[in-house]
Design a protein around this motif. Structure first.
Motif, PDB file in Angstrom:
ATOM      1  N   ALA A 141      42.450  51.709  42.637  1.00 37.37           N
ATOM      2  CA  ALA A 141      42.526  52.356  41.942  1.00 37.37           C
ATOM      3  C   ALA A 141      41.556  51.973  41.151  1.00 37.37           C
ATOM      4  CB  ALA A 141      43.131  52.545  40.409  1.00 37.37           C
ATOM      5  N   VAL A 142      41.465  52.707  39.833  1.00 36.90           N
ATOM      6  CA  VAL A 142      39.744  51.995  39.122  1.00 36.90           C
ATOM      7  C   VAL A 142      40.269  51.414  37.633  1.00 36.90           C
ATOM      8  CG1 VAL A 142      37.358  52.275  37.978  1.00 36.90           C
ATOM      9  CG2 VAL A 142      38.022  53.130  40.234  1.00 36.90           C
ATOM     10  N   VAL A 143      40.199  50.874  37.200  1.00 38.76           N
ATOM     11  CA  VAL A 143      40.162  50.336  36.296  1.00 38.76           C
ATOM     12  C   VAL A 143      39.689  50.041  35.246  1.00 38.76           C
ATOM     13  CG1 VAL A 143      41.806  49.038  34.467  1.00 38.76           C
ATOM     14  CG2 VAL A 143      42.228  49.414  36.417  1.00 38.76           C
ATOM     15  N   GLY A 144      39.276  50.718  33.614  1.00 39.47           N
ATOM     16  CA  GLY A 144      38.011  50.021  32.204  1.00 39.47           C
ATOM     17  C   GLY A 144      38.228  49.028  31.582  1.00 39.47           C
ATOM     18  N   GLY A 145      37.446  48.564  31.635  1.00 36.50           N
ATOM     19  CA  GLY A 145      37.291  46.797  30.827  1.00 36.50           C
ATOM     20  C   GLY A 145      35.848  47.048  30.382  1.00 36.50           C
ATOM     21  N   TYR A 181      36.394  48.124  36.629  1.00 38.36           N
ATOM     22  CA  TYR A 181      36.571  47.414  38.091  1.00 38.36           C
ATOM     23  C   TYR A 181      37.581  48.432  38.916  1.00 38.36           C
ATOM     24  CZ  TYR A 181      34.847  43.672  34.750  1.00 38.36           C
ATOM     25  OH  TYR A 181      34.054  43.030  34.122  1.00 38.36           O
ATOM     26  N   THR A 182      37.318  47.933  40.182  1.00 39.75           N
ATOM     27  CA  THR A 182      38.155  48.414  41.617  1.00 39.75           C
ATOM     28  C   THR A 182      39.060  47.296  41.580  1.00 39.75           C
ATOM     29  OG1 THR A 182      35.895  49.700  42.401  1.00 39.75           O
ATOM     30  CG2 THR A 182      38.482  49.487  43.451  1.00 39.75           C
ATOM     31  N   VAL A 183      40.282  48.295  41.867  1.00 42.65           N
ATOM     32  CA  VAL A 183      41.146  47.608  42.024  1.00 42.65           C
ATOM     33  C   VAL A 183      42.358  48.150  43.409  1.00 42.65           C
ATOM     34  CG1 VAL A 183      43.487  46.622  41.877  1.00 42.65           C
ATOM     35  CG2 VAL A 183      41.924  46.754  39.976  1.00 42.65           C
ATOM     36  N   CYS A 214      40.517  42.536  43.154  1.00 46.14           N
ATOM     37  CA  CYS A 214      39.561  43.273  42.420  1.00 46.14           C
ATOM     38  C   CYS A 214      38.710  42.905  41.928  1.00 46.14           C
ATOM     39  CB  CYS A 214      40.539  42.944  40.656  1.00 46.14           C
ATOM     40  SG  CYS A 214      40.074  43.835  39.122  1.00 46.14           S
ATOM     41  N   THR A 215      37.843  43.370  41.255  1.00 44.32           N
ATOM     42  CA  THR A 215      36.686  43.453  41.273  1.00 44.32           C
ATOM     43  C   THR A 215      35.839  42.657  40.146  1.00 44.32           C
ATOM     44  OG1 THR A 215      35.284  45.613  40.506  1.00 44.32           O
ATOM     45  CG2 THR A 215      35.649  45.172  42.807  1.00 44.32           C
ATOM     46  N   CYS A 216      36.397  42.155  39.469  1.00 44.69           N
ATOM     47  CA  CYS A 216      36.443  41.617  38.280  1.00 44.69           C
ATOM     48  C   CYS A 216      35.924  39.998  37.854  1.00 44.69           C
ATOM     49  CB  CYS A 216      37.657  41.673  36.955  1.00 44.69           C
ATOM     50  SG  CYS A 216      38.527  40.645  37.379  1.00 44.69           S
ATOM     51  N   PRO A 217      35.923  39.340  37.710  1.00 42.22           N
ATOM     52  CA  PRO A 217      35.431  38.186  37.945  1.00 42.22           C
ATOM     53  C   PRO A 217      36.762  37.219  37.149  1.00 42.22           C
ATOM     54  CG  PRO A 217      33.918  38.471  35.832  1.00 42.22           C
ATOM     55  CD  PRO A 217      34.893  38.961  36.672  1.00 42.22           C
ATOM     56  N   ASP A 218      38.380  37.524  36.555  1.00 42.27           N
ATOM     57  CA  ASP A 218      39.324  36.867  36.813  1.00 42.27           C
ATOM     58  C   ASP A 218      39.959  36.593  37.373  1.00 42.27           C
ATOM     59  OD1 ASP A 218      41.210  35.612  35.549  1.00 42.27           O
ATOM     60  OD2 ASP A 218      41.885  37.560  33.750  1.00 42.27           O
ATOM     61  N   HIS A 219      40.466  35.113  37.821  1.00 42.94           N
ATOM     62  CA  HIS A 219      41.139  35.079  39.045  1.00 42.94           C
ATOM     63  C   HIS A 219      42.446  35.079  38.578  1.00 42.94           C
ATOM     64  CE1 HIS A 219      37.508  34.952  41.795  1.00 42.94           C
ATOM     65  NE2 HIS A 219      36.719  34.200  40.969  1.00 42.94           N
ATOM     66  N   GLY A 220      42.767  35.088  37.789  1.00 45.82           N
ATOM     67  CA  GLY A 220      44.236  34.877  37.256  1.00 45.82           C
ATOM     68  C   GLY A 220      45.562  35.303  38.171  1.00 45.82           C
ATOM     69  N   ASP A 221      46.409  35.342  38.197  1.00 38.75           N
ATOM     70  CA  ASP A 221      47.126  35.709  39.155  1.00 38.75           C
ATOM     71  C   ASP A 221      48.418  36.360  38.444  1.00 38.75           C
ATOM     72  OD1 ASP A 221      48.653  36.209  41.108  1.00 38.75           O
ATOM     73  OD2 ASP A 221      49.832  33.912  41.184  1.00 38.75           O
ATOM     74  N   PRO A 222      48.118  37.947  38.371  1.00 44.51           N
ATOM     75  CA  PRO A 222      47.374  38.867  38.903  1.00 44.51           C
ATOM     76  C   PRO A 222      45.929  38.739  36.825  1.00 44.51           C
ATOM     77  CG  PRO A 222      48.890  40.181  37.967  1.00 44.51           C
ATOM     78  CD  PRO A 222      49.562  38.691  37.791  1.00 44.51           C
TER      79      PRO A 222
END
Length: 252
Positions: A53-57, A61-63, A124-132
Motif C-alpha cells: 500500500a501507499v500511505v500519505g504523510g 511512503y510505500t508499506v 516502510c520506506t519512511c525513516p521512522d523505525h517504530g514498532d510499528p
C-alpha cells in the motif's frame, strides 16, 4: 460507530487487529488509526502472503506487510470442509462467516490470524523505525476494515487464490478429509478409451450406401419457356450419361 471500532469479536477485522495492537506500540497505533480514518492509505494490493500500500504523510511512503501463506493443500482441504456445509459456505461468501468457519480452518492447520505483531514482516520506506511506524499501523487498520467487509480478502492474503476458493464455492462431492485428487463417493472409475478401442464397434456391418440418382430439375420448369426447357433437357441428359458410378472415374 467508526469503521475502525469493533463490538463483535467474531468479525475478522477485530480478530486480526486486536493482537497486533496489544503487542505493538500504542501511540503509533493511535496515530495510524487517524491516518487510516483520513483515507491516507491508497493503492492497497492484497496477494497471497503479502500486502502492499501507499500511505500519505509528509510525502508518500510505500508499506509492505508479509505473513507466510498457508500451504495450498491445507487450504483446499479446509475449503472443501467448509463447502460441505451449505450454510457455512453461504455465510462466508456473503461476508458474514460463522465462528465454525474459523474452527474448521484451525482444525486443518490453516491459521488465519497472527498472535503477535512480530508474526508479520512489515517494511516502510519512511525513516521512522517504530514498532510499528504509524504508516504500517495505518495499513493494518485499513486491512482490518477490509477483512470485516470482505472475509475472502483475508483468505486471499493467507494463500487462497481463485483455484482454492473454487473448492469452497463448488460442491465436489468429496469428503472433507479427502486428499486433493482422491476419488470421492460420487467418483466413477472409467476404463481408458485406448484400452477398449478394439471392441468399440460391436454391431453389424453398416448398411450399404445407396447409389446416387441424378437430380432432374426439369419437372419444376413446366411453366418455363419451351426452348429453354428443351435445351436444358438435352444438357441434363448428357450429364447423366457422363456421370461416373460410385467408385469409378468419369470418362475423359
Amino acid at each position: 460507530m467508526s469503521a475502525y471500532d469493533w463490538t463483535d469479536d467474531r468479525r475478522w477485522g477485530g480478530r486480526f487487529l486486536d493482537p497486533l495492537r496489544e503487542t505493538g506500540d500504542g501511540p503509533r497505533f493511535a496515530r495510524g488509526r487517524v491516518y487510516a480514518g483520513q483515507g491516507r492509505v491508497t493503492a492497497v494490493t492484497i496477494t497471497p502472503g503479502a500486502v502492499r500500500a501507499v500511505v500519505g504523510g509528509s510525502r508518500p511512503y510505500t508499506v509492505t506487510v508479509r505473513q507466510p501463506a498457508v500451504p495450498l493443500d491445507v487450504l483446499v482441504r479446509a475449503m472443501r470442509a467448509i463447502g460441505a456445509d451449505p450454510y457455512l459456505r453461504d455465510t462466508l461468501l456473503a461476508g458474514e462467516p460463522e465462528p465454525e468457519v474459523e474452527d474448521i480452518l484451525d482444525g486443518h492447520g490453516a491459521v488465519l490470524f497472527p498472535e503477535h505483531l512480530h508474526d508479520l514482516q512489515a517494511r516502510c520506506t519512511c525513516p521512522d523505525h517504530g514498532d510499528p511506524c504509524k504508516h504500517v499501523a495505518a495499513v493494518l487498520f485499513t486491512l482490518a476494515d477490509t477483512f470485516d467487509r470482505d472475509p475472502l480478502a483475508l483468505l486471499n492474503w493467507r494463500g487462497a487464490d481463485d483455484h482454492v476458493l473454487a473448492a469452497l464455492a463448488v460442491d465436489s462431492g468429496e469428503p472433507a478429509d479427502a486428499e486433493p485428487g482422491e476419488p470421492g463417493p460420487l467418483s466413477v472409475e472409467l476404463e481408458p478409451l485406448v484400452e477398449c478401442a478394439a471392441d468399440f464397434w460391436t454391431g453389424a456391418a453398416p448398411p450399404p450406401v445407396p447409389s446416387s440418382a441424378a437430380y432432374d430439375p426439369l419437372p419444376h420448369w413446366d411453366a418455363g419457356p419451351r426452348p429453354v426447357v428443351a435445351a436444358l433437357g438435352l444438357l441434363y441428359a448428357a450429364l447423366r450419361e457422363d456421370a461416373a458410378p460410385p467408385g469409378e472415374t468419369s470418362r475423359a
